[in-house]
Design an enzyme around this catalytic site. Sequence first.
Site, PDB file in Angstrom:
ATOM      1  N   SER A  93       0.846  -1.195   0.000  1.00  0.00           N
ATOM      2  CA  SER A  93       0.000   0.000   0.000  1.00  0.00           C
ATOM      3  C   SER A  93       0.876   1.238   0.000  1.00  0.00           C
ATOM      4  CB  SER A  93      -0.891   0.012   1.249  1.00  0.00           C
ATOM      5  OG  SER A  93      -1.534   1.257   1.421  1.00  0.00           O
ATOM      6  N   TYR A 136      -1.311  -0.488  10.495  1.00  0.00           N
ATOM      7  CA  TYR A 136      -1.569  -1.051   9.167  1.00  0.00           C
ATOM      8  C   TYR A 136      -0.442  -0.654   8.216  1.00  0.00           C
ATOM      9  CZ  TYR A 136      -3.822  -1.596   4.579  1.00  0.00           C
ATOM     10  OH  TYR A 136      -4.111  -1.937   3.276  1.00  0.00           O
ATOM     11  N   LYS A 152       2.411  -2.915   6.074  1.00  0.00           N
ATOM     12  CA  LYS A 152       2.592  -2.824   4.629  1.00  0.00           C
ATOM     13  C   LYS A 152       4.041  -2.459   4.273  1.00  0.00           C
ATOM     14  CE  LYS A 152      -1.517  -3.940   3.187  1.00  0.00           C
ATOM     15  NZ  LYS A 152      -1.726  -5.133   2.334  1.00  0.00           N
TER      16      LYS A 152
END
Length: 256
Positions: free
Chosen positions: A147, A160, A164
Amino acid sequence: MASCAGKLLGKVAIVTASTEGIGFAIARRLGQDGAKVMISSRKEDNVKQAVEKLKNEKLEVEGMVCHVGKTNDRSNLVKKTIERFGAIDILVSNAAVNPYFGPMMNIKEEQWDKIFDINVKAAFLLCQEAVPHIAKRGSGSIILVSSVAGYSPLSLLGPYGVSKTALLGLAKAMAPELAQSNIRVNVLAPGIIKTNFSKAIWTNDNVHNQVVKQIPMNRMGEPEDCAGTVSFLASDDSKYITGESILVTGGMTARL
């Protein structure tokens, strides 16, 4: 993005979390380009609906329930793909979770563990499961879906984003080792794509407008905007590319 029918003819692909959004668009594009595709997700109804839709488009696909965090599910995904299609050439690891939204320092240990168990650990263990079968084919391609948050952490999505970022490191670590088996490992890093995951952004006009201001191309991405890049990384068009990441962000600034 126009399909290049046939460039993946004879190839077999596994795509995790592929019944909607980016994963579904990737599975569809790989199928359009000639691959046989095994799709998967945690919910049986979603798998059935996605398989039916793609088969109605005359694509050669099968599907099964797979929770990538479960050892037996990962093993069965690989086993069933071999049983159905006879081989594995391409693995797209797309499954991810984000059970926490808020200041990073407030996350609970179990939420942190879940993010890394699914987004990083399970991605690696699935690769480990599939690699011996890909190696038998003499060459292959692994694509990890990261991401833009892995480059530039997004507000209230810190853990998060860290997971990533870890995928970028995972690809860098695996690429030289797997190159000995002629298996390439690369990363897709989408920007802000219009999916259920980002629904809070694009269903709120004020938030949407603020986000779009950060995107030079002046729009959010669509799942299909990611699919062609994955097909490229899965094909011989990228046969001398490994250990790299491609950002599909509409021009958003992103750097480590």
